[in-house]
Design an enzyme around this catalytic site. Structure first.
Site, short mmCIF file in Angstrom:
data_model
loop_
_atom_site.label_atom_id
_atom_site.label_comp_id
_atom_site.label_asym_id
_atom_site.label_seq_id
_atom_site.Cartn_x
_atom_site.Cartn_y
_atom_site.Cartn_z
N CYS A 1 21.78 35.53 23.47
CA CYS A 1 22.24 36.91 23.43
C CYS A 1 22.00 37.50 24.83
O CYS A 1 21.41 36.84 25.70
CB CYS A 1 21.53 37.71 22.34
SG CYS A 1 19.87 38.28 22.76
N CYS B 1 18.36 37.46 25.79
CA CYS B 1 17.82 36.13 26.11
C CYS B 1 17.93 35.88 27.62
O CYS B 1 17.04 35.30 28.23
CB CYS B 1 18.63 35.03 25.43
SG CYS B 1 18.40 34.88 23.67
N CYS C 1 32.06 50.20 40.89
CA CYS C 1 33.32 50.14 41.64
C CYS C 1 33.50 51.32 42.57
O CYS C 1 34.13 51.21 43.61
CB CYS C 1 34.51 50.07 40.68
SG CYS C 1 34.54 48.55 39.75
N CYS D 1 25.72 60.61 53.20
CA CYS D 1 26.51 59.45 52.76
C CYS D 1 27.59 59.99 51.82
O CYS D 1 27.92 61.17 51.89
CB CYS D 1 25.63 58.40 52.09
SG CYS D 1 24.90 58.96 50.56
N1 LIG Z 1 28.96 53.72 27.51
C1 LIG Z 1 30.29 53.82 27.61
N2 LIG Z 1 31.02 54.24 26.57
C2 LIG Z 1 32.36 54.34 26.64
N3 LIG Z 1 33.07 54.05 27.74
C3 LIG Z 1 32.41 53.63 28.82
C4 LIG Z 1 30.99 53.49 28.82
N4 LIG Z 1 30.61 53.05 30.06
C5 LIG Z 1 31.73 52.93 30.78
N5 LIG Z 1 32.82 53.28 30.06
C6 LIG Z 1 34.22 53.29 30.49
O1 LIG Z 1 34.54 51.98 30.90
C7 LIG Z 1 35.53 52.01 31.92
C8 LIG Z 1 35.06 51.11 33.06
O2 LIG Z 1 36.14 50.89 33.86
P1 LIG Z 1 36.10 50.85 35.42
O3 LIG Z 1 34.80 50.35 35.92
O4 LIG Z 1 37.38 50.18 35.87
O5 LIG Z 1 36.29 52.38 35.72
P2 LIG Z 1 35.43 53.65 36.16
O6 LIG Z 1 34.03 53.53 35.67
O7 LIG Z 1 36.23 54.85 35.76
O8 LIG Z 1 35.51 53.49 37.71
P3 LIG Z 1 34.96 54.39 38.90
O9 LIG Z 1 33.49 54.07 38.90
O10 LIG Z 1 35.70 53.81 40.07
O11 LIG Z 1 35.29 55.80 38.59
C9 LIG Z 1 35.69 53.46 32.37
O12 LIG Z 1 36.90 53.96 31.90
C10 LIG Z 1 34.48 54.16 31.73
O13 LIG Z 1 34.76 55.49 31.38
ZN LIG Z 2 18.27 36.72 22.44
#
Ligand SMILES: Nc1ncnc2c1ncn2[C@@H]1O[C@H](COP(=O)(O)OP(=O)(O)OP(=O)(O)O)[C@@H](O)[C@H]1O
Ligand SMILES: [Zn+2]
Length: 435
Positions: free
Chosen positions: A198, A201, A215, A388
């Protein structure tokens, strides 16, 4: 005769008007509720999927090219229609994943995302378009997927996956087809599958929060999550159709630069695992954010490493600029980001060069401090303000400089500009680009 013609023309004009009105009404309806797709704001209790005894003629035609595969066949196709998959995140991975699962005829697709579509998402989150900007991602994705295959049951959730709702959404013991993509690399593993390890693990302890990149910090070429999302879809389809996945104890790594895939074996399920081991100590979901020391989503990740007197707001920095008080502005972003945009007077030394005490950069910093000192022709210290993108790396840089202060570099006052250039763009200069 002439009367007939003019009468018909008039009727045609009337009916054309009616068609336009109906089309407008339909577009409006589709916009307001994604045409009947009810966006869920909380976890729904769903009935089990209806068993399907046979494929319809339409199914046979639609899926004919995959039905011909002995690895899938009618039996596999029926299994797909009996499978329910929850896609967590309708982003760079989730979009192609949802698209291929729906196209292949998965029975039910949960599409979960708490976020809305932004312009900077479109280069990789390919189910969304310009007309879905600001829409809930789950709704936009469901809308796009339904155009592809209206026979798939779609449940869009405008929710964040959290310890409170995770067990309602996903019952215990489900395989997790997990992938990630960053910069020019991707990874994929199937957890909790056929006696394999999992997640816990393999990763009993979380990494330090400040070492985690996403990203929006690291960048990503859109096609890389596209490829990884497609492989996720492949593994889901193999598991759901009964062929099985061979990624259960494997880490598949994709190097987009070299166009190479590598696969390494992972350690097996651990008897000492706190979740699935012989004496599990984690028997209910823990506070994940507390456990990891950072947010469960990568939105607005804000570090807080410094004391209040080591930080200034963008407004305070603006007044320093306005009063022309002597200072040095140090931008610690990597060069690629400085090329996108920067404040005109800043000196660029990337954080990594400060951390590694790169001699030519330290010399450069010293020189600039001396230069500012000469301009003000005084012996007082030159304050250094560090900036930054979002104000995380700048805090780390302040810590590094504070350690160097006196011995290596003459910088007594070093302060971080809270919120960085994105706060500057938002609160001080709306013409400054956001990225
Ligand atoms: N805990 C969570 N529950 C529901 N959705 C989630 C959760 N964590 C991340 N996400 C969604 O998963 C997706 C991840 O996709 P991706 O990394 O391509 O995009 P992002 O996080 O919008 O990118 P960026 O960081 O460039 O804005 C996003 O749309 C984000 O909203
Ligand atoms: Zn495990």
């Amino acid at each position: 005769m002439a009367e007939d013609v003019s009468c018909l023309k008039a009727r045609l004009v009337e009916q054309e008007k009616e068609i336009v009105a109906l089309k407008n009404k339909l577009t409006e309806l589709e916009k307001s509720s994604a045409g009947g797709l009810q966006l869920q704001e909380e976890v729904a209790t769903l009935p089990p999927l209806e068993p399907k005894a046979a494929l319809s003629n339409e199914d046979i035609l639609r899926y004919s090219r995959q039905l011909l595969l002995p690895e899938l066949g009618v039996r596999g196709q029926l299994s797909l229609s009996q499978t329910s998959v929850l896609i967590i995140g309708c982003g760079g991975l989730g979009c192609p994943l949802a698209q291929y699962l729906a196209a292949a005829g998965i029975g039910r697709l949960g599409l979960l995302d708490f976020d809305e579509v932004e312009l900077s998402n479109l280069h990789r989150q390919v189910l969304h378009g310009e007309d879905s900007l600001s829409q809930a991602k789950a709704q936009s994705a469901a809308h796009a997927v339904r155009r592809l295959n209206s026979t798939v049951e779609l449940i869009p959730y405008h929710l964040q996956l959290s310890p409170e709702n995770a067990l309602q959404l996903i019952q215990h013991g489900k395989p997790l087809i997990s992938a990630s993509a960053l910069r020019m690399e991707g990874q994929l593993t199937v957890y909790n599958y056929r006696g394999g390890p999992c997640y816990r693990c393999l990763y009993p302890k979380p990494p330090p929060p400040e070492t985690v990149t996403n990203c929006s910090d690291g960048g990503v070429l859109g096609v890389v999550p596209g490829i990884m999302g497609c492989i996720q879809a492949l593994e889901v389809l193999k598991i759901a159709s009964g062929q099985g996945s061979s990624c259960g104890q494997q880490l598949l790594m994709f190097d987009a630069q070299d166009a190479k895939f590598r696969s390494i074996s992972l350690r097996p399920k651990q008897a000492s695992c706190a979740v699935c081991g012989e004496n599990p100590t984690v028997t209910h979901l823990v506070d994940y954010e507390k456990f990891c020391g950072c947010a469960a989503t990568d939105k607005c990740r804000r570090l807080n490493l410094l004391s209040k007197d080591q930080r200034v707001t963008v407004q305070e920095y603006k007044s320093i600029v306005d009063t022309m008080a002597a200072h040095l502005l140090l931008d610690v972003r990597p060069l690629v980001e400085v090329d996108i945009c920067h404040l005109p007077t800043s000196l660029n030394i990337p954080l990594s060069c400060l951390e590694n005490r790169k001699i030519e950069h330290i010399q450069l910093l010293k020189k600039r401090i001396v230069l500012v000192k000469e301009q003000i022709s005084s012996d007082s210290h030159v304050p250094v303000y560090v900036i930054c993108k979002l104000g995380n790396d700048s805090q780390k840089a302040v810590q590094v400089l504070a350690k160097m202060s006196g011995s290596e570099v003459d910088c007594v006052t070093v302060k971080d500009i809270s919120g960085g250039l994105m706060a500057w763009a938002q609160k001080i200069d709306p013409s400054f680009p956001k990225y």
